[in-house]
Design an enzyme around this catalytic site. Structure first.
Site, PDB file in Angstrom:
ATOM      1  CD1 TRP A  86      -0.703  -1.638   3.307  1.00  9.97           C
ATOM      2  CD2 TRP A  86       0.552   0.215   3.553  1.00  9.97           C
ATOM      3  NE1 TRP A  86      -0.057  -1.442   4.170  1.00  9.97           N
ATOM      4  CE2 TRP A  86       0.960  -0.811   4.268  1.00  9.97           C
ATOM      5  CE3 TRP A  86       1.019   1.993   3.374  1.00  9.97           C
ATOM      6  CZ2 TRP A  86       1.654  -0.447   5.764  1.00  9.97           C
ATOM      7  CZ3 TRP A  86       1.727   2.520   4.458  1.00  9.97           C
ATOM      8  CH2 TRP A  86       2.191   1.300   5.344  1.00  9.97           C
ATOM      9  CG  ASN A  87       5.069   1.415   0.666  1.00 12.36           C
ATOM     10  OD1 ASN A  87       4.466   1.010  -0.072  1.00 12.36           O
ATOM     11  ND2 ASN A  87       6.612   1.701   0.343  1.00 12.36           N
ATOM     12  CE  LYS A 113      -3.467  -9.183  -3.301  1.00 10.30           C
ATOM     13  NZ  LYS A 113      -4.283  -7.721  -2.285  1.00 10.30           N
ATOM     14  N   GLY A 119       6.370  -6.410  -0.875  1.00 17.22           N
ATOM     15  CA  GLY A 119       5.773  -6.486   0.300  1.00 17.22           C
ATOM     16  C   GLY A 119       6.646  -6.814   1.356  1.00 17.22           C
ATOM     17  CD  GLU A 124      12.588  -5.669  -5.364  1.00 19.89           C
ATOM     18  OE1 GLU A 124      13.032  -4.665  -4.359  1.00 19.89           O
ATOM     19  OE2 GLU A 124      13.130  -6.296  -6.111  1.00 19.89           O
ATOM     20  CG  LEU A 125      10.984  -9.497  -0.184  1.00 22.77           C
ATOM     21  CD1 LEU A 125      11.186 -10.835   0.863  1.00 22.77           C
ATOM     22  CD2 LEU A 125       9.545 -10.031   0.567  1.00 22.77           C
ATOM     23  CB  CYS A 140      10.708  -0.612   1.635  1.00 23.65           C
ATOM     24  SG  CYS A 140      11.110  -0.179  -0.668  1.00 23.65           S
ATOM     25  CD  GLU A 189       9.782  -3.148   6.748  1.00 20.31           C
ATOM     26  OE1 GLU A 189       9.119  -4.253   6.871  1.00 20.31           O
ATOM     27  OE2 GLU A 189      10.265  -2.834   5.951  1.00 20.31           O
TER      28      GLU A 189
HETATM   29  P1  NAD Z   1       2.213  -7.147   3.049  1.00 19.65           P
HETATM   30  O1  NAD Z   1       3.538  -8.259   3.006  1.00 19.65           O
HETATM   31  O2  NAD Z   1       1.432  -7.207   4.195  1.00 19.65           O
HETATM   32  O3  NAD Z   1       1.296  -7.298   1.977  1.00 19.65           O
HETATM   33  C1  NAD Z   1       1.342  -7.625   0.331  1.00 19.65           C
HETATM   34  C2  NAD Z   1       0.138  -7.598  -0.546  1.00 19.65           C
HETATM   35  O4  NAD Z   1       0.081  -8.617  -0.260  1.00 19.65           O
HETATM   36  C3  NAD Z   1      -1.363  -6.743  -0.349  1.00 19.65           C
HETATM   37  O5  NAD Z   1      -1.256  -7.089  -1.914  1.00 19.65           O
HETATM   38  C4  NAD Z   1      -1.602  -8.085   0.352  1.00 19.65           C
HETATM   39  O6  NAD Z   1      -2.430  -8.219  -0.091  1.00 19.65           O
HETATM   40  C5  NAD Z   1      -0.782  -9.502  -0.022  1.00 19.65           C
HETATM   41  N1  NAD Z   1      -0.545 -10.379   0.680  1.00 19.65           N
HETATM   42  C6  NAD Z   1       0.189 -10.391   1.862  1.00 19.65           C
HETATM   43  N2  NAD Z   1       0.135 -11.450   2.452  1.00 19.65           N
HETATM   44  C7  NAD Z   1      -0.129 -12.046   1.362  1.00 19.65           C
HETATM   45  C8  NAD Z   1       0.002 -14.442   0.667  1.00 19.65           C
HETATM   46  N3  NAD Z   1       0.197 -14.748   1.793  1.00 19.65           N
HETATM   47  N4  NAD Z   1      -0.168 -14.718  -0.717  1.00 19.65           N
HETATM   48  C9  NAD Z   1      -0.696 -13.765  -1.501  1.00 19.65           C
HETATM   49  N5  NAD Z   1      -0.640 -11.751  -0.990  1.00 19.65           N
HETATM   50  C10 NAD Z   1      -0.148 -11.379   0.287  1.00 19.65           C
HETATM   51  O7  NAD Z   1       2.926  -5.115   3.048  1.00 19.65           O
HETATM   52  P2  NAD Z   1       2.704  -4.330   3.573  1.00 19.65           P
HETATM   53  O8  NAD Z   1       1.724  -4.505   4.887  1.00 19.65           O
HETATM   54  O9  NAD Z   1       1.269  -4.241   2.441  1.00 19.65           O
HETATM   55  O10 NAD Z   1       3.797  -3.528   2.695  1.00 19.65           O
HETATM   56  C11 NAD Z   1       4.415  -2.897   4.184  1.00 19.65           C
HETATM   57  C12 NAD Z   1       5.641  -4.063   3.078  1.00 19.65           C
HETATM   58  O11 NAD Z   1       6.129  -3.560   2.191  1.00 19.65           O
HETATM   59  C13 NAD Z   1       6.592  -3.632   4.257  1.00 19.65           C
HETATM   60  O12 NAD Z   1       7.512  -4.600   4.760  1.00 19.65           O
HETATM   61  C14 NAD Z   1       7.787  -3.396   3.306  1.00 19.65           C
HETATM   62  O13 NAD Z   1       9.430  -2.575   3.508  1.00 19.65           O
HETATM   63  C15 NAD Z   1       7.400  -3.655   2.222  1.00 19.65           C
HETATM   64  N6  NAD Z   1       7.886  -2.910   0.751  1.00 19.65           N
HETATM   65  C16 NAD Z   1       9.104  -3.789  -0.211  1.00 19.65           C
HETATM   66  C17 NAD Z   1       9.369  -2.874  -1.006  1.00 19.65           C
HETATM   67  C18 NAD Z   1      10.916  -3.113  -1.986  1.00 19.65           C
HETATM   68  O14 NAD Z   1      10.636  -2.452  -3.056  1.00 19.65           O
HETATM   69  N7  NAD Z   1      11.760  -3.687  -1.412  1.00 19.65           N
HETATM   70  C19 NAD Z   1       8.658  -0.903  -1.708  1.00 19.65           C
HETATM   71  C20 NAD Z   1       7.231  -1.240  -0.820  1.00 19.65           C
HETATM   72  C21 NAD Z   1       7.312  -1.932   0.307  1.00 19.65           C
END
Ligand code: NAD
Length: 494
Positions: free
Chosen positions: A153-154, A177, A229, A251-252, A285, A386
């Protein structure tokens, strides 16, 4: 746009309701009020979107030359940039991040899509010089098929395009998605793609949470998953994809350090640390959530950081003078509170902030004070995990070796900042730090043509730059015997 918008999924160029009729409501984090209703997609909905993408992959998208595909990406970029204000308002309303930041990201779409559009017809194979001169051996670099793009979402538009642009340039089609927190802007992006002339079915959107994401990962016709995510979700997704041998780009998250040496340009370093952790309320991130400051300037730098943190203007993300908006969700707000409490229990000292903030007129908003904790042992959870909130951990160090060990002493490896005027030291550290990006005397900078991604638990693969296209291609080797000579059938040709 209507006051309380209602969205269907976007499949094959059409808005479609969910098969089971289940829906969810997103929330405006500034007001705490509901904003927008979306399909809570199940496996049937995901299947419809993947089929549409598979149809476009074999049909309309494959029939276009790489040059034509590239031109369409460029045209899409122009439209996204021209509609940046609409997209940014949708995103700020859903994730609480500053309008200025969301607007800049949407405008940057022009550069990203221009770059990958230009790369589309530069994807070339090679002729391999074999020992046997009678064989013409060459490689074809082919797209994978349907790519599942799952985003957080960020920075919804920015991150969606970082995945989609190289995937499409390579000739794949996509099912997006978006995050359940910020689903709306994906529909605007896909609407603009089709307005630019990208055929229906090339880009599809299914909304929902983890279950919808998992259905996409599990779908047998999804050739690759491109996930951005949290590391926890990335791990679960990689395991699911691995079970059916589908590849992943991940990308975590991160726990990125800013390292300030005694000879640093201190004014710039202070601004770099502030921008790394308090811009975007820490919801990035690449948040520079750890600061290591040389002991000789530690007290002075900490004082300046606290002073600046205390003067940050919290407010509505759409207001021009706001410097920090709310957390995007109540869950994130609770995590901020819990992580600070754990850090203090484990011996950390609070230098400023640490609590939920009340903004006049936005009393129900999910605001959190800019927070600095110091005096922690290296295993303090705030130096290891984090937060994804405006919480900075500050620590002193004595030597280069010590700070390299501290900086590398987490499971993450996304980014690092090094502040020094000594170039030999800076470049030595750039090699020694375990991070996908190292910034020297700057922080939080990205470009469409510079590869970005994580080491260790921060991810697999790269977005941005030429490397990103490679993640969406497979190489085929073609052997062509040009001689009529009869060969021994019982001996392999080596
Ligand atoms: P999240 O992992 O909770 O969710 C991300 C996406 O994955 C959402 O669309 C969610 O619905 C989906 N999702 C969650 N669990 C899933 C599963 N088991 N199977 C399939 N899909 C699933 O992350 P968030 O809270 O939305 O975002 C924050 C995180 O994202 C932070 O950890 C941040 O560091 C990371 N992030 C990384 C980057 C990068 O480029 N490295 C960029 C932005 C954000």
């Amino acid at each position: 746009m209507a006051e309380d918008p209602t969205f269907g999924n976007h499949v094959g160029g059409r808005s479609v309701p969910g098969a089971a009729g289940r829906r969810f409501t997103a929330t405006d984090p500034s007001s705490g009020q509901p904003w927008g209703s979306f399909v809570d997609s199940d496996a049937h909905d995901v299947d419809a979107a993947v089929r549409a993408a598979a149809g476009a992959f074999a049909g309309a998208w494959a029939q276009l030359s790489a040059t034509r595909r590239g031109r369409l990406l460029g045209a899409w970029g122009e439209l996204v940039a021209a509609n940046a204000e609409t997209i940014a308002r949708m995103e700020s309303t859903q994730n609480g991040k500053l309008l200025a930041e969301m607007r800049a990201q949407a405008r940057a779409a022009r550069d990203w899509l221009h770059y990958y559009g230009g790369l589309a017809d530069k994807i070339e194979g090679r002729v391999i010089p074999l020992e046997r001169a009678s064989v013409l051996n060459y490689t074809l670099r082919e797209p994978l098929g349907v790519v599942g793009v799952i985003v957080p979402w960020n920075s919804p538009t920015f991150l969606t395009l970082m995945s989609c642009a190289p995937a499409l340039a390579a000739g794949n089609t996509v099912v997006i998605k978006p995050s359940e927190v910020t689903s709306a802007s994906a529909f605007e992006l896909v609407r603009l793609a089709e307005e630019a002339g990208i055929p229906p079915g090339v880009l599809n959107v299914v909304t929902g949470g983890a279950a919808a994401g998992a259905a996409l990962v599990d779908h047998p016709q999804v050739a690759k998953v491109c996930f951005t995510g949290s590391d926890a979700a990335g791990r679960a997704i990689a395991a699911r994809a691995g079970a059916r041998l589908a590849s992943c780009t991940l990308e975590l998250g991160g726990k990125s350090p800013n390292i300030v040496f005694a000879d640093a340009p201190v004014d710039n370093a202070v601004v770099g640390i502030l921008s790394g952790i308090f811009a975007a309320a820490g919801q990035t991130c690449i948040a520079g959530s750890r600061a290591y400051v040389h002991e000789s300037i530690y007290g002075a730098v900490l004082d300046r950081l606290v002073q600046r943190a205390n003067s940050i203007r919290l407010g509505h993300p759409l207001a021009a003078d706001t410097q920090m908006g709310p957390a995007a969700t109540t869950a994130q707000l609770r995590k901020n509170e819990a992580m600070v409490a754990r850090a203090l229990e484990a011996g950390g000292q609070l230098a400023c902030g640490g609590r939920r903030a009340v903004v006049p007129g936005l009393e129900q908003g999910f605001f959190f004070e800019p927070t600095i904790v110091h005096g922690m042992a290296p295993d303090n959870p705030l130096l290891q995990e984090e937060v994804f909130g405006p919480v900075l951990a500050v620590t002193s160090f004595r030597s280069d070796d010590e700070v390299v060990a501290l900086a590398n002493g987490t499971r993450f490896g996304l980014a690092a900042g090094v502040w020094t005027r000594d170039f030999a030291r800076a470049h030595t550290l750039a090699r020694r730090l375990q991070a996908g990006t190292v910034w020297i005397n700057t922080y939080r900078a990205l470009a469409f043509n510079s590869p970005f991604g994580g080491q260790k638990d921060s991810g697999l693969g790269r977005v941005n730059g030429i490397e990103a296209v490679d993640q969406f291609l497979q190489t085929k080797s073609v052997w062509c015997e040009t001689s009529d000579e009869i060969q021994d059938p019982f001996v392999m040709k080596v």
